[in-house]
Motif scaffolding. Structure first.
Motif, PDB file in Angstrom:
ATOM      1  N   THR A  78       5.285  -3.652  11.742  1.00  0.00           N
ATOM      2  CA  THR A  78       6.420  -4.102  10.937  1.00  0.00           C
ATOM      3  C   THR A  78       6.203  -5.489  10.353  1.00  0.00           C
ATOM      4  N   HIS A  79       5.186  -6.207  10.829  1.00  0.00           N
ATOM      5  CA  HIS A  79       4.922  -7.585  10.413  1.00  0.00           C
ATOM      6  C   HIS A  79       3.422  -7.810  10.250  1.00  0.00           C
ATOM      7  N   THR A  80       3.088  -8.845   9.507  1.00  0.00           N
ATOM      8  CA  THR A  80       1.717  -9.328   9.401  1.00  0.00           C
ATOM      9  C   THR A  80       1.686 -10.740   9.960  1.00  0.00           C
ATOM     10  N   ILE A  81       0.709 -11.007  10.792  1.00  0.00           N
ATOM     11  CA  ILE A  81       0.472 -12.370  11.247  1.00  0.00           C
ATOM     12  C   ILE A  81      -0.669 -12.909  10.409  1.00  0.00           C
ATOM     13  N   GLN A  82      -0.394 -13.963   9.678  1.00  0.00           N
ATOM     14  CA  GLN A  82      -1.397 -14.642   8.855  1.00  0.00           C
ATOM     15  C   GLN A  82      -1.867 -15.847   9.664  1.00  0.00           C
ATOM     16  N   ALA A  83      -3.062 -15.750  10.219  1.00  0.00           N
ATOM     17  CA  ALA A  83      -3.605 -16.827  11.037  1.00  0.00           C
ATOM     18  C   ALA A  83      -4.062 -17.979  10.159  1.00  0.00           C
ATOM     19  N   ASP A  84      -4.216 -19.133  10.757  1.00  0.00           N
ATOM     20  CA  ASP A  84      -4.646 -20.326  10.036  1.00  0.00           C
ATOM     21  C   ASP A  84      -6.019 -20.141   9.398  1.00  0.00           C
ATOM     22  N   ASP A  85      -6.869 -19.305  10.013  1.00  0.00           N
ATOM     23  CA  ASP A  85      -8.208 -19.080   9.473  1.00  0.00           C
ATOM     24  C   ASP A  85      -8.234 -17.949   8.442  1.00  0.00           C
ATOM     25  N   SER A  86      -7.070 -17.538   7.948  1.00  0.00           N
ATOM     26  CA  SER A  86      -6.881 -16.513   6.911  1.00  0.00           C
ATOM     27  C   SER A  86      -7.031 -15.077   7.401  1.00  0.00           C
ATOM     28  N   ASP A  87      -7.314 -14.864   8.683  1.00  0.00           N
ATOM     29  CA  ASP A  87      -7.321 -13.506   9.212  1.00  0.00           C
ATOM     30  C   ASP A  87      -5.891 -12.986   9.238  1.00  0.00           C
ATOM     31  N   ARG A  88      -5.739 -11.678   9.031  1.00  0.00           N
ATOM     32  CA  ARG A  88      -4.414 -11.041   9.062  1.00  0.00           C
ATOM     33  C   ARG A  88      -4.424  -9.908  10.074  1.00  0.00           C
ATOM     34  N   TYR A  89      -3.344  -9.824  10.848  1.00  0.00           N
ATOM     35  CA  TYR A  89      -3.179  -8.792  11.852  1.00  0.00           C
ATOM     36  C   TYR A  89      -1.826  -8.136  11.631  1.00  0.00           C
ATOM     37  N   VAL A  90      -1.778  -6.807  11.711  1.00  0.00           N
ATOM     38  CA  VAL A  90      -0.485  -6.138  11.617  1.00  0.00           C
ATOM     39  C   VAL A  90       0.026  -5.909  13.034  1.00  0.00           C
ATOM     40  N   VAL A  91       1.321  -6.203  13.229  1.00  0.00           N
ATOM     41  CA  VAL A  91       1.917  -6.148  14.563  1.00  0.00           C
ATOM     42  C   VAL A  91       3.312  -5.525  14.498  1.00  0.00           C
ATOM     43  N   CYS A  92       3.814  -5.153  15.655  1.00  0.00           N
ATOM     44  CA  CYS A  92       5.150  -4.570  15.786  1.00  0.00           C
ATOM     45  C   CYS A  92       6.210  -5.672  15.924  1.00  0.00           C
ATOM     46  N   ASP A  93       7.477  -5.257  16.011  1.00  0.00           N
ATOM     47  CA  ASP A  93       8.576  -6.215  16.179  1.00  0.00           C
ATOM     48  C   ASP A  93       8.399  -7.085  17.419  1.00  0.00           C
ATOM     49  N   GLY A  94       8.047  -6.468  18.550  1.00  0.00           N
ATOM     50  CA  GLY A  94       7.902  -7.214  19.799  1.00  0.00           C
ATOM     51  C   GLY A  94       6.799  -8.250  19.749  1.00  0.00           C
ATOM     52  N   HIS A  95       5.652  -7.893  19.169  1.00  0.00           N
ATOM     53  CA  HIS A  95       4.556  -8.861  19.051  1.00  0.00           C
ATOM     54  C   HIS A  95       4.871  -9.936  18.012  1.00  0.00           C
ATOM     55  N   ALA A  96       5.615  -9.584  16.959  1.00  0.00           N
ATOM     56  CA  ALA A  96       6.021 -10.589  15.966  1.00  0.00           C
ATOM     57  C   ALA A  96       6.952 -11.610  16.610  1.00  0.00           C
ATOM     58  N   LEU A  97       7.877 -11.141  17.435  1.00  0.00           N
ATOM     59  CA  LEU A  97       8.801 -12.034  18.136  1.00  0.00           C
ATOM     60  C   LEU A  97       8.031 -13.002  19.028  1.00  0.00           C
ATOM     61  N   THR A  98       7.070 -12.486  19.752  1.00  0.00           N
ATOM     62  CA  THR A  98       6.246 -13.324  20.633  1.00  0.00           C
ATOM     63  C   THR A  98       5.398 -14.298  19.820  1.00  0.00           C
ATOM     64  N   ALA A  99       4.813 -13.840  18.718  1.00  0.00           N
ATOM     65  CA  ALA A  99       3.970 -14.702  17.879  1.00  0.00           C
ATOM     66  C   ALA A  99       4.770 -15.864  17.301  1.00  0.00           C
ATOM     67  N   ARG A 100       5.988 -15.595  16.868  1.00  0.00           N
ATOM     68  CA  ARG A 100       6.827 -16.680  16.320  1.00  0.00           C
ATOM     69  C   ARG A 100       7.036 -17.796  17.333  1.00  0.00           C
ATOM     70  N   ALA A 101       7.128 -17.426  18.585  1.00  0.00           N
ATOM     71  CA  ALA A 101       7.354 -18.418  19.638  1.00  0.00           C
ATOM     72  C   ALA A 101       6.067 -19.123  20.062  1.00  0.00           C
ATOM     73  N   GLN A 102       4.896 -18.526  19.781  1.00  0.00           N
ATOM     74  CA  GLN A 102       3.653 -19.060  20.329  1.00  0.00           C
ATOM     75  C   GLN A 102       2.687 -19.655  19.321  1.00  0.00           C
ATOM     76  N   ILE A 103       2.677 -19.198  18.087  1.00  0.00           N
ATOM     77  CA  ILE A 103       1.669 -19.718  17.160  1.00  0.00           C
ATOM     78  C   ILE A 103       2.157 -21.005  16.499  1.00  0.00           C
ATOM     79  N   THR A 104       1.215 -21.872  16.216  1.00  0.00           N
ATOM     80  CA  THR A 104       1.557 -23.132  15.553  1.00  0.00           C
ATOM     81  C   THR A 104       0.953 -23.202  14.156  1.00  0.00           C
ATOM     82  N   ASP A 105      -0.215 -22.628  13.967  1.00  0.00           N
ATOM     83  CA  ASP A 105      -0.877 -22.654  12.664  1.00  0.00           C
ATOM     84  C   ASP A 105      -1.006 -21.229  12.145  1.00  0.00           C
TER      85      ASP A 105
END
Length: 113
Positions: A78-105
């Protein structure tokens, strides 16, 4: 100097990148989360055989009859995580929620419907 943990993390991200290319409609993270609350899972081995997993959020009653924490996520992407190094990962709602709380860049972006 790279530690074993750094190498393991890099390997997991490489696996997620490959999974994103192979299955862009499925979460690519190789461990499970609660689909509603994110990184709140606990698991334990049963006394007889197998495992149980459950969400530790006090208002959640989600329980799974297997080790969901150590299994690849099977939720829809349901979401894409765009990492600071330009890598992209597709993730579900639960992993997106966790990523918002944990990633800084990086960014967590909702996929178009």
């Amino acid at each position: 100097m790279t530690t074993d943990t750094d190498s393991a993390t890099a390997a997991l991200y490489a696996q997620a990148l490959q999974s994103t290319a192979a299955a862009p409609n499925r979460c690519t993270v190789p461990w499970g989360v609660c689909p509603e609350h994110g990184g709140t899972l606990k698991s334990r081995a049963r006394a007889t055989e197998g495992f149980d997993s459950w969400c530790t959020d006090p208002v959640c009653f989600n329980v799974w009859p297997y080790d969901r924490l150590d299994a690849a996520c099977t939720e829809p992407a349901t979401h894409t995580i765009q990492a600071d190094d330009s890598d992209r990962y597709v993730v579900c709602d639960g992993h997106a929620l966790t990523a918002r709380a944990q990633i800084t860049d990086g960014q967590v972006l909702r996929l178009p419907a």
